[in-house]
Scaffold this active site. Structure first.
Site, PDB file in Angstrom:
ATOM      1  N   GLY A  91      34.805  37.196  41.549  1.00  0.00           N
ATOM      2  CA  GLY A  91      34.457  37.065  40.149  1.00  0.00           C
ATOM      3  C   GLY A  91      34.595  38.723  39.425  1.00  0.00           C
ATOM      4  O   GLY A  91      34.731  39.713  40.564  1.00  0.00           O
ATOM      5  N   GLY A  93      33.479  41.765  39.298  1.00  0.00           N
ATOM      6  CA  GLY A  93      31.842  42.785  39.851  1.00  0.00           C
ATOM      7  C   GLY A  93      31.628  44.128  39.304  1.00  0.00           C
ATOM      8  O   GLY A  93      29.961  44.409  39.218  1.00  0.00           O
ATOM      9  N   LYS A 114      35.965  46.678  31.211  1.00  0.00           N
ATOM     10  CA  LYS A 114      35.890  47.582  32.791  1.00  0.00           C
ATOM     11  C   LYS A 114      35.452  48.804  33.340  1.00  0.00           C
ATOM     12  O   LYS A 114      35.518  49.652  32.894  1.00  0.00           O
ATOM     13  CB  LYS A 114      37.626  47.528  33.804  1.00  0.00           C
ATOM     14  CG  LYS A 114      37.661  47.622  34.883  1.00  0.00           C
ATOM     15  CD  LYS A 114      39.390  47.672  35.313  1.00  0.00           C
ATOM     16  CE  LYS A 114      39.911  47.268  36.383  1.00  0.00           C
ATOM     17  NZ  LYS A 114      41.332  47.265  36.594  1.00  0.00           N
ATOM     18  N   ARG A 177      40.410  46.565  27.969  1.00  0.00           N
ATOM     19  CA  ARG A 177      41.894  46.098  28.766  1.00  0.00           C
ATOM     20  C   ARG A 177      41.501  44.954  27.840  1.00  0.00           C
ATOM     21  O   ARG A 177      40.608  44.052  27.054  1.00  0.00           O
ATOM     22  CB  ARG A 177      41.308  45.464  30.182  1.00  0.00           C
ATOM     23  CG  ARG A 177      42.534  44.658  30.092  1.00  0.00           C
ATOM     24  CD  ARG A 177      42.792  44.627  31.765  1.00  0.00           C
ATOM     25  NE  ARG A 177      41.888  43.979  32.441  1.00  0.00           N
ATOM     26  CZ  ARG A 177      41.390  43.452  33.601  1.00  0.00           C
ATOM     27  NH1 ARG A 177      42.413  44.975  35.099  1.00  0.00           N
ATOM     28  NH2 ARG A 177      40.695  43.095  34.761  1.00  0.00           N
ATOM     29  N   ARG A 184      42.874  33.210  35.943  1.00  0.00           N
ATOM     30  CA  ARG A 184      43.868  33.648  37.268  1.00  0.00           C
ATOM     31  C   ARG A 184      44.097  32.189  38.152  1.00  0.00           C
ATOM     32  O   ARG A 184      42.862  31.222  37.958  1.00  0.00           O
ATOM     33  CB  ARG A 184      43.072  34.715  37.961  1.00  0.00           C
ATOM     34  CG  ARG A 184      41.978  35.737  37.471  1.00  0.00           C
ATOM     35  CD  ARG A 184      41.145  36.205  37.954  1.00  0.00           C
ATOM     36  NE  ARG A 184      40.537  37.032  36.805  1.00  0.00           N
ATOM     37  CZ  ARG A 184      40.841  38.493  36.907  1.00  0.00           C
ATOM     38  NH1 ARG A 184      41.379  39.136  37.910  1.00  0.00           N
ATOM     39  NH2 ARG A 184      40.396  39.350  35.974  1.00  0.00           N
ATOM     40  N   ASP A 253      43.708  36.540  42.977  1.00  0.00           N
ATOM     41  CA  ASP A 253      42.866  36.564  41.861  1.00  0.00           C
ATOM     42  C   ASP A 253      42.832  37.304  40.346  1.00  0.00           C
ATOM     43  O   ASP A 253      43.184  37.338  39.676  1.00  0.00           O
ATOM     44  CB  ASP A 253      41.199  36.697  41.990  1.00  0.00           C
ATOM     45  CG  ASP A 253      41.772  38.893  43.017  1.00  0.00           C
ATOM     46  OD1 ASP A 253      41.915  37.887  44.201  1.00  0.00           O
ATOM     47  OD2 ASP A 253      41.042  39.372  42.647  1.00  0.00           O
ATOM     48  N   ASN A 254      44.478  37.866  41.580  1.00  0.00           N
ATOM     49  CA  ASN A 254      45.512  39.238  40.435  1.00  0.00           C
ATOM     50  C   ASN A 254      46.661  37.561  39.890  1.00  0.00           C
ATOM     51  O   ASN A 254      47.616  38.889  39.856  1.00  0.00           O
ATOM     52  CB  ASN A 254      45.862  40.263  41.238  1.00  0.00           C
ATOM     53  CG  ASN A 254      44.556  41.322  41.561  1.00  0.00           C
ATOM     54  OD1 ASN A 254      43.669  40.809  40.616  1.00  0.00           O
ATOM     55  ND2 ASN A 254      44.618  41.652  42.134  1.00  0.00           N
ATOM     56  N   ASP A 263      45.891  43.582  36.683  1.00  0.00           N
ATOM     57  CA  ASP A 263      45.067  44.364  38.108  1.00  0.00           C
ATOM     58  C   ASP A 263      46.190  45.681  38.668  1.00  0.00           C
ATOM     59  O   ASP A 263      47.100  45.563  39.043  1.00  0.00           O
ATOM     60  CB  ASP A 263      44.664  43.962  39.396  1.00  0.00           C
ATOM     61  CG  ASP A 263      43.861  44.855  39.956  1.00  0.00           C
ATOM     62  OD1 ASP A 263      43.580  46.194  40.264  1.00  0.00           O
ATOM     63  OD2 ASP A 263      42.950  44.006  40.763  1.00  0.00           O
TER      64      ASP A 263
END
Length: 478
Positions: A91, A93, A114, A177, A184, A253-254, A263
């Site tokens: 998630g 974070g 971010k 961003r 994802r 997740d990327n 990322d």
């Protein structure tokens, strides 16, 4: 002039925040003590239909999260992910999705902060970001965009006036961003695994509407979704490799469903060509090395396929067969994109039977001679022979003769082979100047160069030289 009514031209319509609340936490950014905007992407702002001039003057409190743009609905997204092969609940974070901006052209983009503070997904993290990694993402993502590679982009970097504790105390910062979305493979892993598939169909239908609307009416929309993501990812990974880019942290997740690069933590561009090139300090086994990227892409896509199995068929064997059939197309897409891209890099205007052997032989010789990847292709594009080992190798001279027989189009090659990339030592030089001395002129000059990658830099070879140190390492920003 912008005012509180039109809010710099923002037009938020936050469809993701209307999904079931298991997919996110509603949470506002943590205010920064004394924000200062140190980077602002006016070209990107204008392309989004925003008032770039007024944002440049007044945007620091908004881009720090101290003040919310009208219409935004800040959330932290839930997702899981296989990190170095192991599944974890993750998630946002340290990220805060302000919402989705719809441009005057009708294009939809996520706007995310971010480094905006803790969320329920922070685990033991502080939710903050240091200035260096945020500037790094700004530089590399904008370079990737200029190279024609699908990517998230960077709109602004704001320093917070506070320190972030990593190995040492570092200046804190927030990056804004911009992405087609932040969906994802890991988002689907969260829905299928940690939520036991309760909202999986809702997520898949949303994804189809947002990214693949032409597939909504497909007889098998979820199988078609898998195939479309496979094709986009195959294309993306080939584009990375054909500019010598090493992502460095290809966890699930990327990997975005939209097919964008996301990322920019441990990423870097290769100088000397080697399939085993690794930059990430934590990738001790070389799982995410340059040459492993295609196979890791396939592994990640297999995890995506697994999440979709319940939507393919109630019969598990039938569902698995559909997934395997889709995954079998990956190698075909990869080879097709590789061949097309390499023909462009070598100026071949038509296909030939000897194409693949010709491509492979050149790379073998480059690796054997430790040739610089970017400079080699650019030299071929310019029709020059460098005073380096590769260009004196008898086997290369034989290869060169065979290649010349194909009558390469050098103009085509110069449009496909960049003169400059964000060389690692140049990136570090720019980051050091900004972080240690508050001098952003070095970052700005580097950006000017990498945002025009197919143009020879006007001030000599400084931006084209490989680093002397071959032990360069990158580090995750968390």
């Amino acid at each position: 002039m912008s005012d509180d009514k039109n809010q710099f031209g923002w037009n938020f319509d936050n469809t993701y925040a209307r999904l079931s609340d298991v997919f996110f936490e509603r949470v506002n950014p943590t205010p920064a003590r004394s924000p200062v905007m140190v980077m602002f992407n006016e070209e990107l702002a204008r392309s989004l239909g925003l008032d770039a001039a007024e944002l440049a003057k007044q945007g620091q409190n908004y881009f720090a999260g101290n003040t919310l743009f009208k219409g935004s609905e800040p959330i932290a997204m839930a997702y899981a992910g296989h990190q170095f092969g192991r599944i974890n609940m993750l998630g946002d974070g340290r990220a805060n999705l302000l919402g989705e901006h719809v441009t005057p052209k009708g294009e939809r983009f996520d706007i995310q902060l971010k480094g905006a503070g803790r969320t329920r997904y922070s685990r033991r993290g502080d939710g903050l970001a240091a200035l260096g990694p945020m500037l790094r993402e700004y530089i590399i993502s904008e370079a990737m965009f200029a190279l024609g590679i699908p990517t998230t982009r960077s709109l602004a970097v704001v320093t917070t006036g506070e320190q972030v504790i990593r190995e040492t105390a570092l200046p804190g910062a927030v990056l804004t961003r911009v992405a087609s979305s932040h969906l994802r493979v890991g988002t689907f892993e969260f829905a299928a695994g940690f939520e036991q598939g309760k909202n999986l169909r809702e997520l898949a239908d949303y994804t189809l509407r947002r990214h693949y609307p032409d597939l909504v009416s497909h007889p098998e929309p979820y199988v078609a979704l898998l195939k479309a993501v496979i094709e986009r990812q195959a294309s993306l990974i080939v584009k990375w490799m054909q500019v010598g880019f090493v992502h460095g942290v290809m966890n699930t997740d990327n990997m975005t469903i939209s097919g964008e690069t996301i990322d920019y933590g441990p990423c870097a561009f290769m100088d000397r060509f080697s399939l085993s090139t690794v930059f990430s300090s934590i990738d001790v086994q070389g799982r995410y090395s340059y040459g492993q990227q295609p196979s890791i892409g396939q592994w990640n896509l297999a995890r995506f396929a697994e999440t979709l199995l319940p939507l393919f068929s109630a019969n598990q064997e039938e569902a698995i067969a559909k997934a395997e059939e889709a995954l079998d197309t990956y190698a075909e897409h990869l080879q097709r994109h590789w061949a097309t891209g390499m023909r462009g890099k070598l100026g071949m205007v038509s296909a030939g039977e000897d194409d693949m052997p010709l491509f492979n032989r050149l790379l073998e010789l480059m690796e054997r001679n430790q040739a610089d990847y970017t400079n080699t292709f650019r030299a071929l594009s310019n029709g020059v022979m460098l005073d380096e080992a590769l260009f004196k190798d008898a086997d290369f001279l034989e290869w060169h003769k065979a290649w010349q027989a194909r009558k390469p189009d050098l103009k085509l090659m110069r449009s496909r082979n960049p003169a400059v990339i964000p060389r690692n030592h140049m990136v570090e030089k720019a980051l050091s100047a900004a972080v240690e001395r508050g001098d952003y002129s070095v970052v700005q000059r580097l950006l000017e160069v990498v945002q025009n990658p197919f143009v020879e830099p006007g001030d000599g070879d400084e931006f084209k030289k490989a680093a002397d140190d071959e032990g360069y390492q990158t580090f995750c920003g968390t």
